[in-house]
Structure formats: C-alpha cells, structure tokens
Design an enzyme around this catalytic site. Structure first.
Site, PDB file in Angstrom:
ATOM      1  N   GLN A  43       0.874  -1.172   0.000  1.00 32.87           N
ATOM      2  CA  GLN A  43       0.000   0.000   0.000  1.00 32.87           C
ATOM      3  C   GLN A  43       0.912   1.222   0.000  1.00 32.87           C
ATOM      4  OE1 GLN A  43      -3.591  -0.509   0.177  1.00 32.87           O
ATOM      5  NE2 GLN A  43      -2.909  -2.593  -0.274  1.00 32.87           N
TER       6      GLN A  43
ATOM      7  N   ALA B   6     -11.646   3.201   4.420  1.00 35.05           N
ATOM      8  CA  ALA B   6     -10.717   2.261   3.805  1.00 35.05           C
ATOM      9  C   ALA B   6      -9.920   2.905   2.665  1.00 35.05           C
ATOM     10  CB  ALA B   6     -11.476   1.038   3.303  1.00 35.05           C
ATOM     11  N   HIS B   7      -8.979   2.156   2.135  1.00 40.26           N
ATOM     12  CA  HIS B   7      -8.071   2.675   1.118  1.00 40.26           C
ATOM     13  C   HIS B   7      -8.790   3.153  -0.144  1.00 40.26           C
ATOM     14  CE1 HIS B   7      -7.188  -1.816  -0.067  1.00 40.26           C
ATOM     15  NE2 HIS B   7      -8.444  -1.629   0.191  1.00 40.26           N
ATOM     16  N   ASN B   8      -8.294   4.270  -0.658  1.00 35.73           N
ATOM     17  CA  ASN B   8      -8.780   4.841  -1.908  1.00 35.73           C
ATOM     18  C   ASN B   8     -10.209   5.373  -1.832  1.00 35.73           C
ATOM     19  OD1 ASN B   8      -6.647   2.613  -2.770  1.00 35.73           O
ATOM     20  ND2 ASN B   8      -6.644   4.218  -4.319  1.00 35.73           N
TER      21      ASN B   8
END
Lengths: 356, 356, 356
Positions: free
Chosen positions: C201, C242-244
C-alpha cells in the site's frame, strides 16, 4: 525519490525498450498515469492506453505486441503484474523503516530484555522486563511492550501499538498503530447487590506467524489459557476479538467486526465488515459471512455462505430480504384476498339461502 | 513463577491433602489441565476428572468425597470456586504493576500537579497542570493526563490512555489501553453555505468509582455540563459514548456499542455488542438489549428485554424474525390463495350463470 | 477561572444591566444554572427562567423586555445565541493549548523537519524526517508524525494521534486522540495454498482544510494514489475509512460507521452512526443515510434519504419495517384465509354434488 528505467529493469530483471534514463517519481494506474509515472499493463484490455498515456515507464508482458510508436519507455518481463507487485514490495521496503536499525533515544528498554540483531526501536517506546525481541524486528515510536512479551523475528509494530504482559507475537507479524493486544477480557460476576466483581483475566494472547492486524483493533487476553490468532490471519481495523476466542489459519476479517468470547473460527474463513459473532460458537472452515451479519449459532458444515442478522444461508436470506422490500405490496394482496373471500362467502351463502 | 501447594493453601486458608511441595506454574480448566497446572473442581459434574487429570494441584470443596486414589495434591476449602477466584485476584496483583511505585524516567509531570502516595507513573506518561493523582494510582507508560484532571485513589490506567483537560476519574477505576476520555463531542452548526461551524465543547466527563472501561473505547466530553459514567459501570472495548450521555449505575455494555448524545441509560442495564442507541432518549433501569439492536425510542418500563433494529420487545421480535426466514414460503401461500380464490370465484359465477 | 460581567461584556461587545462585578466560573443551560453560572436566553420560551434562575450572569437579546425585577446581571447583545457561542469559542481558546508555543522536552524532532512559527509540540511527540509543520500548529503530547508528512497552519493534533509516512493534513484541521491516519489499506492477494500475500500500500491520505476527525478513527492510505478527505468533512469517533475512499466536501459522518475501499461519497452527505458502505460504489451529493444502514449499491440521484440493511429509500423502508413488526398477525390472517378458502371450497363442492 526518483528511479530510472535502468534501475527498475535491473531490480525486476526486465528488458528495456526505449530510453534507459527515463525517470519516474511515483506509480499510478495506467488510465491515470501522467508524466513521471511508472505504470504497468498486464491485461490486454488496457493495451490501448499504451499509445495515449503520458506515463514515463510502463512494465509490460514479454509477449506484448506494439502496433504503433509509443512514447513511454517499456520494460518487458514474463509477468507484468507480478513484476510490478514485487517492485512495489521492494519500494515499500526502501521507504519504510525496514532498513532502520538501532535504538532511538529517548526510549525505555528494561535491562532484563533481550534484543536481537538489526532491531529498530523508535523513540518513546517502552520495553518491559524479560521481553524477548527477535532479529530484524522494527518497533516504531511510542509502542508499549509489557513484561514477558515475546516478539519474533521480522515483525513490524507501527507507532503506538500496546501489548500487555505475557503475550506472544510470531514472526513476520505486522501490527498497525493503536492496536491493543492482551487487554483484560470482559468478565464480571454479578453480585447479589447488583454490582459486578471483576473475574481476573490471567491468560494471554498468542499471535502466530504471518498475521497482520489493523489499526486500533483490540484482542483481549484469555481468562485462562490463550486467545489464539492462528498463522496467516489478516484482521482489518477496529476489530474486537474477545477473550479465549480463536481465529483459524488464513482467516480474513474486515473492519469493525466483533468476535465474542470463546468463539472459534475455522481456517480460511472470510468475514465481512461490521459482523457480530456471539460467544461460545464454532464456525467451520471456509465459512463466508456477509458484512453486517449477526451469527448466533454454530456453523458446522464447511464452506457455507451466510448473511443477515440473525444470519442464515446466503440465498434464502437474499430471497427473504427481497420479499421484505415488497411487504407493503404483499400486505395489500392479503387485504384484497380477505375482501374477495368475504365477498365469495356472502355470495355463496345468499345462494344457499335462495335455494332453501 | 512457581508456587507450591503449601504457599497456595496458606494464601487461601485451605487444608492440604497430598504433597505440600507439589509445584504449579500456571492455571487451567480441569478438563485441559496438564502437569504443572493448578485447577479447581466446584461442580460435582467435573469430579470424574479427579481420577484422570494430570493437574498438579486441585482446589476442591471441603465436602468432596474421594472414592479412589488421586495423583494431584488437593487443597480443601469451604467454597472451591471462591477460593480459586480469590487466588487469581492475588496472583493478578502480584504479576501486575499494582506493586509498583515511583515515577519512571523519562516522564513529564507538571510542577503544579499533586501526586499521592504509592503512585506509579510509567515512562513517557504526561501529567498536565493542576492534575491531582490520588494514593496508590498506577499509571502505565505512555498515558496523557490533561490539565486539571483528577484521578482518585487505587485507579489503574493501562498504557496509552488519553484523558482530555478537566475530566474526573473516580476511585478503583480501570481504564484500558487506548481509551480516550473527554474528546470533543460531535457538535456542528450547519451554515447557509453548506459548511459546518464547530460548537465548542466545554463540558467534561465524570467517571465515578469502580468503573472499568475497555481498550480503545471513546467517551466524549459534554457540550456543557458533564457526560456521566456512574458507579460500577463496565464498558467493553471500542464503545462510543457521545456528549452529555449518562450511563446508570452498574450498567454493563458489550463491545462496539454506540450511545448517542444526551441519551440516559438507567441502572443495571445489560447492553449487548454492536448496539446503536439514538440521541436524546431514556432507557429505564434494568433494560436488556440484544446484540446488534438499534434503539430509536425511549424505554419507559423497567426490566424490559428488546431486540432488533429498530428494536422492540424480545419475544415479538423473535417471532417476526422467525417469520422473516419463512417469507418465501409465506409468499407462496399467498399466491396459492389467490389462485384458489380466483378459481372459486369463477366456479361460483359459472354456477350462478347456469342457474339463470 | 473566574470572569466578571464587565470582562464578558467587553469580549462580546454587550451592554451590562446590573452589577458589572458579578462573577461566573462556569457555563450552564438556563434551566440548570446555579450561582456562579453564566447562561443565555435566546428563545422566548425560556424567558420565564429569567425571574427564577440563580445564574449570576445571563446573555440576552437586545430586544428582551424585562417585566419584573431580576437577580442576575444581564448582558444585552443583538443575538444572544451567537454572542454566547462566540464567547464559548473564546473561552475554549483560552483553556486549550491554542495559546501554547514551543517544543516541550523530551520530544523527538528530526533535523530535516521544518517547523513553522508559534508551533506547540508536546513532550513525547515524534516528528519524522522531512516533515513540514505550518505556523500555529498545536501538537499535543505523544503524537507520531511519520516521515514526509505535511501539517498545514492552525491545525490541532490532540494527544496520541498517529500519522503514517507521506500523508498530508490541511489547514485548521482537528485530529482527536488516537486517530490513525495512513495505516496500510487492507489488501491481500489470495494464493493457491490458501495463504494471502500482502499487496503493498504505497499511496497516502490527503486531508483537506477545515476537517475534524474523531477519537480512534482510522483512515487507511491508498494502494496507489490517495485516500481523500475533502474540505470541511466532519468525522466522529471510531470510524473506518478504507483505502482509496473519498469523502466529499462538508460531508458529516457519525460514530462507528465504515466506508469500504474505493467508495466515493459526494458533497454534503449526512451519514448516521454504525452505517456500513460497501466498496467501489458512489453516493451522490446530499445523500442522507440512517444509523445502522447497510449500503450495497450506488446512489445516483442527489439528496436521497435511505435506511435499512440493505438500505433502500427511507419511506418504503419504514413501511416494510412497520409490517415486519406485524408479521405474526399477518401470518395469522393468511392462515385464517386458508381455512376460509378451504371451507368455501368444500361448501361449493358440496353444493355442486347436491345439484348433480
């Protein structure tokens, strides 16, 4: 940080097509890549971008056929996706503290602690008595490692991880910031006067190898014995694992899920976010649970999919949910039926009367 | 750490039967106990293990009759369970930092702070201005105690607890790692341009005596006045208590539950995990709420049990849930009825036609 | 701390009616205010309290007519509520560390870090390499700021905030205790042997201006690119982003909600507590979501209200929920219908038999 096509090709053993001095400073998806970007094309669907992208370097499959002139420098490898992924891993190691060694000051390391080789201990980290830290462990600033804790080799603890006394952490484990390992299990004996008496929680938490645990996740110590997180488990952020629970090998759990006391999840389960699982049940290997479900009963057959709160099998549950949305219509149909039946009934009775 | 039967018998005032030099290094349930284990048998159902267990020492009731020869050393007390529990408590005190005193370095203690007797302050802990720490308080490493906070005697703050300015913590309170006490309540006034203006949160949090608060739980300060956690409350991990809420005496709440602003829970309530309770409502004393429920209305009558989201009374809710699972079948029955009614109707109409 | 009516009137440019030396030490709602309290009356409904309250000072509207004698000192301003609110803001600034400057010891500030003017860095805070801290930023004790992080002017980080490498924090941002910004996104590629391989990540988190983020909330870094928290967003405690993911301007989210990977919320959305939103969907501007809902599909039309899990439009959902509560009754009506239809059917068939 900038890298040249030559450096990258050397790292991933690729063949350069274009300018070996082309430079990149960041990575991007091919559809978003601008100047200075490194990207990759693994899927033929994306090959069209080859001729329009402004990316500076693209990693591509060996077998890719270039039909027109392309601006970016290409690096050809057998499998572009794997090549890109392993590059990211190497990049990640460079920018992370994996390369750091030594004990930053001020920190607190008990004299009775045993510290391995190539260990990094960040400032403001506290290492309690009799702690054993394996080789190549990286502990970021502001962590707390209680007495008698063991952290095995190659593990990483990000800033502000707290581990209570007596817990055990495997090799290659990653604990993210704010994770709390080994807090007291939630156990209280009700007393006659309505108060509660704390049940001492004298067990510990055992986290096996290759586990990753998300930010601010909490894993409570066992009342007696151990709360077990088996090899390869991946837990997301803000998860609660209660005392004496066991999470089986390679089971993956998404954020904000809670597992209650003494519950055992099998191997290779996949659990969505915000799921609640009651205490003292077992979930068989390969159980898959949808987000926001509530599990109140054991699942004995392996590889079942469940959803709902309370959860039951996925397909039936979806069917019930679909009808739930149509309940107003269904209710109208019942009212209609009642009217029709009442009418039929009076019609029939009138007839019978007439006949008499 | 090892203990002998003699040491244990002395601690709990028991009578030894067998080898007084028998040694144990850990505790275990009787059905899992191996060599070196201390265990107990309180329930006659478990007496059969007496003859097969490898435990080294077992605490048993005074009245237990031994029918065959037993390997372990027995320690007889009036009530084996209580004896075992009080032993765990003593053990817990020995292994915990309850025995620690003094201020570890480096730490930060404001000159204006007042520190009681037999206090332990771990390294990297910060004590703000005008803080008052009572006698025998144990503050683990890495805690933050804001200005004007009071922590009364015999309380324990585990590593990494954060208490904002002006909050008050009672006696014999336990705060687990990562708990945040007194963060700003979530209050914003919507502006005409779509932005929000922060409403200053100038109240505090008051935690009364004998409260235990789990890891990474957050309790927000009041807008004005106080957010109250009453005497004897037990909160599990990852719970959210919003501004101006009040949790009544001896109420117990399981992990990941959220209580919204200005809501008041009565005394002796029992709230399951992942429950959500809206703002500005009251729950009467003794209210019991199932895991994952959503409370949107006040509960005025005491000792009610509720479940569901939105929650209503437990028994009705279970009945509705059971029917929910059978909705596909119920729908089929409605379709069937519609067919039958249509058929009856045409049959009846035909008859009437014939009769004319 | 005590303030006189004269001091307060000067601060908010009000006109004193009564004793200018009247002193207050705290603020309270008019219906709860005792001696030494400062309060306000903005709503005519509360004017009756004017004659009974023990408050020492009350801020009132210019236009208020006093009908009887009043004990408290009054301070008249054009808009009593705004006057009171701006007073609270000023008070908050005085009691907070907004006035603090300098670097408390011990702390760790990398040589390559750039620190602005009038910055406060609390003890035990860690500032990594190449970090840029803007003017007037206040960082409470025990924070961790990873390498290459930027924190812009006038932002406040409360005790124990952790920011991973490379993240960017805007101006006038408030991060509460225990918030974790930039932990690894939850990304793992399943392998043939049932294990998972971590997907690096390497993105970051970008938090724009005027954002407030609650205690113990976690925002993961992007796999590539950035997780975006847009201008003016307000996040409560224990939230997972969460990511993105991307949270649009001026969107407000209540406690314990989770937003999954790559999901985008529009501007001015209002999301209740304990909501779950699946990955890779979009919610249009102005979407309103009830507490405990589960969003599994994109919402394309702006300004829709949704509820339920799975969520659908608010009004239909409430109707279905109401019928859900009555399912046992509805089931009885179906049983009754079945009986009646069976009876009608036999009645009709008997008739036909007779006729034959």
């Amino acid at each position: 940080m900038q890298f040249t096509a030559l450096q990258i090709a050397t790292l991933i053993k690729g063949k350069i097509e274009g300018d070996p001095d082309a430079k990149v400073s960041h990575v991007a998806k091919i559809e978003e890549a601008g100047a200075g970007s490194l990207s990759f094309i693994a899927n033929p669907k994306y090959e069209e971008y080859l001729y329009t992208t402004n990316a500076s370097i693209i990693i591509v499959n060996d077998t890719l056929e270039v039909l027109e002139q392309v601006k970016p420098t290409l690096i050809r490898v057998k499998d572009a996706y794997s090549g890109f992924a392993s590059l990211l891993e190497k990049y990640n190691e460079i920018i992370s503290r994996k390369g750091r060694n030594g004990i930053e000051q001020p920190s607190f390391v008990s004299k009775s602690a045993s510290i391995g080789k190539d260990v990094y201990i960040g400032a403001f980290t506290y290492i309690g008595e009799n702690v054993i830290i394996g080789d190549n462990v990286k502990i970021y600033p502001g962590c707390y490692i209680g007495d008698n804790v063991v952290v095995n080799e190659d593990s990483q603890l990000f800033a502000g991880v707290k581990i209570y006394d007596g817990c055990s952490i495997g090799s290659r484990v990653i604990l993210h910031s704010g994770a709390v390992i080994g807090g007291d299990g939630f156990g209280f004996a009700p007393q006659k006067d309505g108060t509660y008496r704390k049940v001492p929680q004298i067990g510990n938490v055992i986290i096996e190898d290759d586990v990753e645990i998300g930010a601010n996740t909490t894993i409570d110590r066992a009342t007696m014995g151990s709360t077990h997180i088996r090899k390869g488990v991946k837990l997301d952020n803000l998860i609660q694992i209660a005392h004496n629970a066991e999470i089986g090998e390679n089971t993956v759990i998404a954020a904000q899920t809670g597992v209650s006391g003494s519950t055992k999840l099998g191997k290779n389960c996949i659990v969505g976010g915000q799921v609640g699982i009651v205490g003292h049940i077992q979930l068989a290997d390969g159980t898959r649970i949808n987000a926001q479900s509530g599990l109140s009963k054991s699942v004995n057959e392996p590889n079942q999919a469940l959803t709902g709160s309370p959860a039951f099998d996925y397909k039936s549950s979806l069917r019930s949910q679909a009808i739930f949305r149509n309940l107003p219509e269904l209710q109208q149909r019942i009212y209609k039926l009642e009217e029709m039946v009442a009418q039929l009934s009076s019609q029939l009775n009138n007839q019978e009367l007439k006949e008499k």
